[in-house]
Design a protein around this motif. Structure first.
Motif, PDB file in Angstrom:
ATOM      1  N   GLY A 580      -3.362   6.082   8.263  1.00 42.21           N
ATOM      2  CA  GLY A 580      -2.625   5.469   9.365  1.00 42.21           C
ATOM      3  C   GLY A 580      -1.172   5.186   9.061  1.00 42.21           C
ATOM      4  N   ALA A 581      -0.652   5.706   7.944  1.00 45.53           N
ATOM      5  CA  ALA A 581       0.743   5.428   7.578  1.00 45.53           C
ATOM      6  C   ALA A 581       1.714   5.959   8.628  1.00 45.53           C
ATOM      7  CB  ALA A 581       1.062   6.032   6.208  1.00 45.53           C
ATOM      8  N   GLU A 582       1.402   7.103   9.215  1.00 43.38           N
ATOM      9  CA  GLU A 582       2.304   7.693  10.211  1.00 43.38           C
ATOM     10  C   GLU A 582       2.437   6.815  11.446  1.00 43.38           C
ATOM     11  OE1 GLU A 582       1.033  11.613  11.128  1.00 43.38           O
ATOM     12  OE2 GLU A 582       1.478  12.427   9.136  1.00 43.38           O
ATOM     13  N   LEU A 583       1.415   6.019  11.723  1.00 45.65           N
ATOM     14  CA  LEU A 583       1.457   5.163  12.912  1.00 45.65           C
ATOM     15  C   LEU A 583       2.558   4.117  12.813  1.00 45.65           C
ATOM     16  CD1 LEU A 583      -2.383   4.610  13.459  1.00 45.65           C
ATOM     17  CD2 LEU A 583      -0.887   6.239  14.629  1.00 45.65           C
ATOM     18  N   ILE A 584       2.953   3.761  11.612  1.00 45.61           N
ATOM     19  CA  ILE A 584       4.013   2.754  11.441  1.00 45.61           C
ATOM     20  C   ILE A 584       5.298   3.400  10.937  1.00 45.61           C
ATOM     21  CG2 ILE A 584       2.382   0.867  11.054  1.00 45.61           C
ATOM     22  CD1 ILE A 584       3.002   1.130   8.051  1.00 45.61           C
ATOM     23  N   GLY A 585       5.365   4.723  11.033  1.00 51.31           N
ATOM     24  CA  GLY A 585       6.585   5.414  10.616  1.00 51.31           C
ATOM     25  C   GLY A 585       6.759   5.503   9.122  1.00 51.31           C
ATOM     26  N   SER A 586       5.660   5.404   8.364  1.00 52.92           N
ATOM     27  CA  SER A 586       5.737   5.481   6.911  1.00 52.92           C
ATOM     28  C   SER A 586       5.039   6.759   6.450  1.00 52.92           C
ATOM     29  CB  SER A 586       5.090   4.240   6.279  1.00 52.92           C
ATOM     30  OG  SER A 586       5.284   4.224   4.878  1.00 52.92           O
ATOM     31  N   GLU A 587       4.749   6.853   5.158  1.00 52.84           N
ATOM     32  CA  GLU A 587       4.071   8.011   4.607  1.00 52.84           C
ATOM     33  C   GLU A 587       3.313   7.617   3.352  1.00 52.84           C
ATOM     34  OE1 GLU A 587       7.236  10.722   3.875  1.00 52.84           O
ATOM     35  OE2 GLU A 587       7.943   9.701   2.083  1.00 52.84           O
ATOM     36  N   GLN A 588       2.387   8.475   2.967  1.00 57.62           N
ATOM     37  CA  GLN A 588       1.619   8.225   1.751  1.00 57.62           C
ATOM     38  C   GLN A 588       2.517   8.377   0.530  1.00 57.62           C
ATOM     39  OE1 GLN A 588      -1.627  10.922   1.225  1.00 57.62           O
ATOM     40  NE2 GLN A 588      -2.203  10.125  -0.789  1.00 57.62           N
ATOM     41  N   VAL A 589       2.516   7.345  -0.328  1.00 58.51           N
ATOM     42  CA  VAL A 589       3.346   7.408  -1.530  1.00 58.51           C
ATOM     43  C   VAL A 589       2.510   7.364  -2.803  1.00 58.51           C
ATOM     44  CG1 VAL A 589       5.384   6.429  -0.427  1.00 58.51           C
ATOM     45  CG2 VAL A 589       3.704   4.893  -1.454  1.00 58.51           C
ATOM     46  N   GLY A 590       1.196   7.187  -2.664  1.00 53.55           N
ATOM     47  CA  GLY A 590       0.309   7.274  -3.814  1.00 53.55           C
ATOM     48  C   GLY A 590       0.249   6.054  -4.698  1.00 53.55           C
ATOM     49  N   ALA A 591       0.988   5.004  -4.364  1.00 57.70           N
ATOM     50  CA  ALA A 591       0.987   3.801  -5.202  1.00 57.70           C
ATOM     51  C   ALA A 591       1.606   2.640  -4.433  1.00 57.70           C
ATOM     52  CB  ALA A 591       1.751   4.034  -6.502  1.00 57.70           C
ATOM     53  N   ILE A 592       1.395   1.446  -4.964  1.00 55.71           N
ATOM     54  CA  ILE A 592       1.990   0.230  -4.426  1.00 55.71           C
ATOM     55  C   ILE A 592       3.126  -0.189  -5.356  1.00 55.71           C
ATOM     56  CG2 ILE A 592       1.551  -2.177  -3.766  1.00 55.71           C
ATOM     57  CD1 ILE A 592       0.104  -0.115  -2.031  1.00 55.71           C
ATOM     58  N   GLU A 593       4.234  -0.629  -4.757  1.00 50.50           N
ATOM     59  CA  GLU A 593       5.364  -1.126  -5.561  1.00 50.50           C
ATOM     60  C   GLU A 593       4.855  -2.157  -6.564  1.00 50.50           C
ATOM     61  OE1 GLU A 593       9.151  -1.550  -6.996  1.00 50.50           O
ATOM     62  OE2 GLU A 593       8.601  -0.148  -5.397  1.00 50.50           O
ATOM     63  N   ASN A 594       5.256  -2.027  -7.834  1.00 49.85           N
ATOM     64  CA  ASN A 594       4.602  -2.803  -8.888  1.00 49.85           C
ATOM     65  C   ASN A 594       4.752  -4.312  -8.744  1.00 49.85           C
ATOM     66  OD1 ASN A 594       7.307  -2.908  -9.597  1.00 49.85           O
ATOM     67  ND2 ASN A 594       7.063  -1.843 -11.546  1.00 49.85           N
TER      68      ASN A 594
END
Length: 737
Positions: A580-594
């Motif tokens: 659902g990342a595209e629904l908020i104008g984002s994209e898959q980045v494979g990780a969370i900011e540390n």
């Protein structure tokens, strides 16, 4: 009679309206002027560093070695060596700007179709972003001219990326301000149905943010700040400031609608909601102080910023807000919006109860089955939250690179990717920093030469003889940030460098961008345990002191953990897996900011106390009036439903704005906090809290004998009140409808 602190503050403010209002304005103006005059001090890279990379940066700083900001410009042609004329012209134009130094000959790629121009920006590295504009303009002109001949030009470097980041942060903060404030105002208009009532919380929240901005600028001279700190402060200040005012104002209006005169309604609101604001604000501030235990300057700055803005918002809510309410009286309903003002008539509910609002009516209907079958709903709500939290079991954290941070379609990300593909390791090499009593000693020189040879092609040795310091730049494979680069960095740190300097009178540390990221993540891993232990202990103690109940204190922590877990799970699903990342104008980045998990943990533990203290305080009030446990739960949840719903909608809206910003970490923060607040105000407060408290029964309110010494912090004893000096608009006669 005996009043609690919040009641005394409210009564004093109502008696001294002019002093309270002018004092608040003086605080805002003074903080703004002093903060603006002093300016803000931002943290340098060496200050942000930890571990070996931080020590390496510290050695260079102590030696007075400031590496100029490096820039890379890649010229790409359709045919081998077709770039030469454009590259030569661009080199001349760059030199003509007067801001470029150490411009090297073009570095040719293996297939000959690409050339890399390497140079540095003149002046101190911390001023490079301010000086890079002429260089960017020159490259842009060359790019436009070259496009007509099939030549592509891409630029990336320390100064250009720093400028892009600063501009993006400024634009995002401005966008957030111009979006979040109207959103909050619109929601409050719907909630109150009157312009003045809606403007009051927003106005106080904004002035609290302005005052806190000034105070933070002053504090930055002692604790240097990261660029995103002001964005975090605004996010927290607007959400918390509006919430506190909303709780207070809603209670005052409810008591007026219940038939109380203006004086009594204000006193009750001060003694109840005002007390809840003080308890909640104190809990949030102490929870935020836990970030000091992280050992990271980034979180120390976040802690100072959030503590300041919450403290200012809390003080405004219990001082200037009562003064304004006393002065406005019935004019609080000025500017009524047709079809939205549903304020109940005076005397329309039980005394002390509040209005039969639509939120309360809905809550009442929802509570019937919840209290009838508490075990079923407690298990169901817990299973739902655990299911949402499940993706967090596979959460991966890292310091997101530029391509992930700005999005794969951003020009800077495209330039970074293309340059690293053709010239691996170029933008972000590892940097070995060596310090010795005599950097020119034979053994030290032999070790430096050995390490430079072992580092392979592209390694560059620089000796600063006067400072007895040396640097070796070691290119990392790939883009300098991936798994291959991390493996190479580990071998460099664990094997190559120790072997080269074994038995040599010198110290060597490995720094660079990737090393800094790895050290930062390691410190976060070590810091999260003491931070969590501190927050849990503080939450437990404050709840214990407020309600004299071990059960309520433990329940508070458990419910908060479920909310945090659900937020982690949603963040992981959306940003790591791309659901659902595209629904908020984002994209898959494979990780969370540390840094995000620790930040979300601390903030949610603080923010969720807003609702928890507010709801449980109202339940406790009903208990003190003699109701049994389930009746008190029904009364407390129903009477607070409208305020909690309004506050949650505003918080979610504010966080959602940050979820739509350009930078990936801001998106993750907005989505994580927004989802957690939404779940906290609905599933947790409307279903899980009442069902668990119903199952626990009278155990909720028992104080163990070994804690009988705790002071009883009641809301306010019944008794006559001193009349407030209010205007004619506040008088019972003028208020009669």
């Amino acid at each position: 009679m005996r009043r609690n602190l919040a009641a005394r503050l409210g009564v004093w403010s109502a008696h001294h309206r002019r002093t309270a209002v002018l004092g608040w304005l003086a605080l805002v103006v003074l903080a703004t002027v002093l903060g603006g005059a002093s300016g803000t001090v931002t943290a340098t890279d060496d200050e942000m560093g930890v571990g070996d990379s931080g020590r390496a940066a510290g050695i260079l700083k102590d030696a007075g070695i400031d590496e100029p900001a490096g820039e890379l410009v890649m010229v790409t042609a359709r045919t081998p060596d077709g770039w030469r004329e454009v590259a030569a012209d661009l080199s001349k134009a760059l030199t003509a700007t007067g801001d470029v130094t150490r411009l090297q000959e073009p570095l040719r790629s293996e297939d000959g179709k690409d050339a890399l121009l390497r140079f540095e920006i003149k002046g101190p590295s911390d001023e490079a972003a301010d000086r890079v504009e002429p260089v960017l303009d020159t490259v842009a002109e060359a790019k436009e001219a070259g496009a007509a001949h099939g030549i592509a030009i891409h630029q990336f470097g320390e100064a250009s990326s720093e400028k892009h980041l600063s501009d993006l942060l400024a634009d995002d903060l401005k966008r957030a301000e111009f979006t979040a404030v109207p959103l909050a105002l619109g929601i409050l208009l719907v909630a109150f149905g009157a312009v003045v009532a809606a403007l009051l919380p927003v106005g106080l929240a904004l002035t609290a943010c302005v005052a806190a901005f000034g105070l933070l600028s002053l504090a930055s001279h002692q604790l240097h700040l990261f660029e995103t700190t002001y964005s975090v402060m605004f996010l927290m200040g607007l959400a918390v400031g509006v919430d506190y005012c909303l709780f207070y104002l809603r209670r005052e209006r409810d008591e007026r609608a219940a038939g109380h005169d203006a004086d009594t309604a204000l006193r009750i609101a001060a003694a109840t909601s005002g007390r809840a604001v003080l308890v909640s604000g104190l809990t949030v501030m102490v929870a935020m102080a836990g970030m000091f235990l992280s050992g990271l300057l980034l979180f120390k700055g976040f802690a100072v910023a959030t503590i300041l803005v919450v403290c200012v918002a809390m003080l405004g809510s219990v001082t200037v807000l009562p003064a304004l309410l006393a002065g406005l009286g019935d004019r609080i309903d000025a500017g009524r919006v047709p079809f939205l003002n549903r304020r109940a008539k005076r005397g329309g509910t039980r005394a002390g109860g509040g209005t039969a609002s639509s939120g309360g009516a809905v809550a009442s209907r929802l509570l019937r089955p919840v209290l009838a079958r508490p075990k079923f709903f407690a298990v169901g709500a817990t299973v739902l939250l655990l299911a949402l939290a499940a993706p967090a079991l596979g959460m991966k954290t890292e310091q997101l690179g530029l391509e992930k941070q700005f999005g794969s379609d951003a020009p800077l990300s495209i330039a970074y990717k293309k340059i690293t593909e053709e010239f691996p390791g170029g933008p972000a090499p590892a940097r070995v920093v060596v310090e010795a009593d005599d950097i020119g000693a034979p053994k030290v020189r032999d070790a430096l030469d050995t390490l430079t040879k072992q580092a392979g092609d592209g390694a560059e040795l620089t000796v600063h003889k006067a400072a007895d310091v040396a640097e070796i730049e070691v290119p990392l494979p790939g883009d300098g940030t991936g798994a291959e680069a991390k493996k190479a960095l580990g071998e460099l740190r664990d094997d190559t460098v120790p072997a080269a300097f074994e038995g040599v009178a010198a110290t060597a540390y490995v720094g660079g961008d990737l090393a800094s990221s790895e050290d930062f993540s390691d410190q976060l891993g070590r810091g999260i345990v003491p931070v969590f232990a501190f927050i849990a202990a503080v939450t437990f103690l404050l709840m214990l002191l407020s309600f004299r109940s071990v059960v309520i204190a433990v329940t508070s922590i458990a419910l908060n953990l479920l909310s945090v877990g659900a937020a982690y799970g949603v963040m992981t699903a959306v940003f790591q897996h791309g659901w659902g990342a595209e629904l908020i104008g984002s994209e898959q980045v494979g990780a969370i900011e540390n840094w995000m998990p620790l930040f979300v943990l601390v903030v949610l533990f603080g923010l969720s106390m807003d609702y928890h203290v507010f709801v449980v305080s109202r339940i406790s009030e009903s208990r003190e009036r003699g109701m049994d446990n389930r009746a008190a739960i029904r009364e407390g949840v129903t009477r607070t439903a409208g305020a909690v719903t309004g506050a949650a909608v505003i918080m979610v809206a504010v966080f959602a704005v940050f979820g739509t910003l350009s930078m990936q970490d801001m998106q993750q923060m907005g989505v994580g906090l927004g989802v957690a607040v939404l779940l906290d105000a609905t599933v947790v407060r409307m279903v899980l809290l009442p069902s668990v408290m119903a199952l626990l029964g009278e155990r909720n309110w028992r104080t163990p004998r070994w804690l009988s010494w705790l002071p009883r912090v009641s809301h306010e004893e019944a008794g006559p009140t001193a009349p407030l000096r209010t205007g004619r608009h506040n008088s019972p006669v003028a208020s009669r409808r």
